[in-house]
Design a protein around this motif. Structure first.
Motif, short mmCIF file in Angstrom:
data_model
loop_
_atom_site.label_atom_id
_atom_site.label_comp_id
_atom_site.label_asym_id
_atom_site.label_seq_id
_atom_site.Cartn_x
_atom_site.Cartn_y
_atom_site.Cartn_z
N VAL A 119 0.84 -1.21 0.00
CA VAL A 119 0.00 0.00 0.00
C VAL A 119 0.87 1.25 0.00
N MET A 120 1.97 1.22 0.77
CA MET A 120 2.86 2.38 0.81
C MET A 120 3.47 2.64 -0.57
N ARG A 121 3.75 1.55 -1.27
CA ARG A 121 4.34 1.68 -2.60
C ARG A 121 3.33 2.28 -3.58
N LEU A 122 2.08 1.82 -3.48
CA LEU A 122 1.02 2.39 -4.33
C LEU A 122 0.86 3.88 -4.04
N ALA A 123 0.90 4.22 -2.76
CA ALA A 123 0.75 5.63 -2.37
C ALA A 123 1.89 6.46 -2.94
N ALA A 124 3.11 5.89 -2.95
CA ALA A 124 4.27 6.62 -3.49
C ALA A 124 4.12 6.80 -5.00
N SER A 125 3.55 5.77 -5.69
CA SER A 125 3.36 5.87 -7.15
C SER A 125 2.40 7.00 -7.50
N ALA A 126 1.44 7.25 -6.59
CA ALA A 126 0.45 8.29 -6.86
C ALA A 126 1.08 9.69 -6.76
N ARG A 127 2.21 9.79 -6.03
CA ARG A 127 2.89 11.09 -5.88
C ARG A 127 4.38 10.90 -6.19
N PRO A 128 4.69 10.59 -7.47
CA PRO A 128 6.06 10.20 -7.81
C PRO A 128 7.09 11.31 -7.61
N ARG A 129 6.63 12.57 -7.56
CA ARG A 129 7.59 13.67 -7.42
C ARG A 129 7.86 14.02 -5.97
N ARG A 130 7.16 13.36 -5.07
CA ARG A 130 7.32 13.70 -3.65
C ARG A 130 8.66 13.16 -3.13
N MET A 131 9.51 14.06 -2.63
CA MET A 131 10.81 13.66 -2.10
C MET A 131 10.83 13.93 -0.59
#
Ligand SMILES: [Zn+2]
Length: 306
Positions: free
Chosen positions: A207-219
């Protein structure tokens, strides 16, 4: 931790092809979405198409590591210490299977584990890179704690059990660095290691990975402390490459980085409520296949006779 973190010289791959530092598979999938920023430098994570683990890219240089593990690290790193009662009981249980000897805790933090092992009649010795932290750990535990690996090596000629708690995920050249540490041991000695499996597999990691894919530019703005994000199979493949006899490789799922307990402070933050609930569900599902799913490993390996 820093003592093991100094990377060996010429660690770069001359052919330019990517090789998984954990399982040695030489095929990379892409970079994972998101990443970290430290001192304006960006660090991404490249996923292994063999074991699904991810490794920091680029790996921090020696100069960057020096700054990452400077004096402020001792304050930041408290969260990664082995003060967890269940983990201590597991370690003491394993030590109870052999005659007391010399136990070395590599990256001993506050010295809590050293005290417990000493109370079980072992000669308990710590290594902690920061001289102040090392001195405090020595007072707290009543054990010798060194700040330099060379001092430890010259003072402790024979080690029966070497413990690496939350160390391996920090290593930029893990195989070479572990082989060097195993060189400190003799046939019949044990390497005990435990640490996170940030790539799972478990529901929480997916789920965390999916969430990261939704905001790929978030660093995230933080140093790349964990340069390896292992999976259950990637970490296992890494231990197999060390050439030790595996006595144990068990998986569990702990709350981190979700909140451990449901408190008032959690309740006031919807994101933390979601993380807490997701972790509970993930732990329930992982218990169905406890050898395949989870986010933390415990390993015991025995050094073979030549
Ligand atoms: Zn791999």
């Amino acid at each position: 931790v820093k003592a093991a973190i100094e990377p060996p010289k010429a660690a770069s791959n001359p052919t330019g092809s990517w090789r998984c530092p954990l399982c040695a598979h030489d095929g990379a999938a892409g970079l994972l979405p998101g990443g970290l920023v430290f001192e304006k430098e960006r660090f991404a994570y490249r996923e292994c198409s063999g074991c699904g683990s991810a490794a920091c890219e680029p790996m921090p240089t020696e100069a960057t590591l020096q700054r990452m593990y400077g004096p402020s690290y001792a304050c930041d790193s408290g969260a990664f210490e082995t003060e967890d009662e269940a983990a201590m009981v597991q370690i003491l249980g394993w030590l109870g299977r052999r005659a007391p000897g010399v136990f070395v805790d590599f990256g001993c933090g506050s010295g809590a584990l050293l005290s417990r092992v000493r109370a079980a009649s072992w000669t308990s010795v710590g290594l902690e890179f920061d001289a102040d932290v090392a001195a405090r750990a020595a007072v707290r535990s009543g054990c010798r704690v060194f700040a330099q690996p060379s001092e430890l090596r010259s003072s402790v000629p024979s080690i029966d059990v070497l413990h690496l708690g939350d160390v391996i995920e920090h290593l930029t050249a893990p195989l070479v660095q572990l082989q060097e540490l195993i060189g400190w041991l003799r046939p019949g000695s044990w390497l005990l290691a435990q640490g996170p499996l940030e790539a799972g597999p478990c529901l929480f990691a997916s789920v965390m990975r999916l969430a990261a894919s939704a905001r790929p530019r978030r660093m995230a703005h933080m140093p790349p402390y964990h340069v390896l994000r292992a999976t259950v199979s990637g970490q296992k493949a890494f231990f197999d490459r060390l050439g030790l006899d595996t006595l144990a490789y068990t998986i569990s799922e702990v709350a981190w980085p979700a909140p451990e307990r449901f408190s008032i402070s959690v309740l006031s933050d919807p994101r933390r409520v979601a993380l807490f609930s997701l972790r509970k569900l993930s732990q329930m599902l992982s218990r169905v296949r406890p050898t395949r799913f989870g986010n933390r490993y415990f390993y015991v390996g025995c050094v073979r006779s030549p």
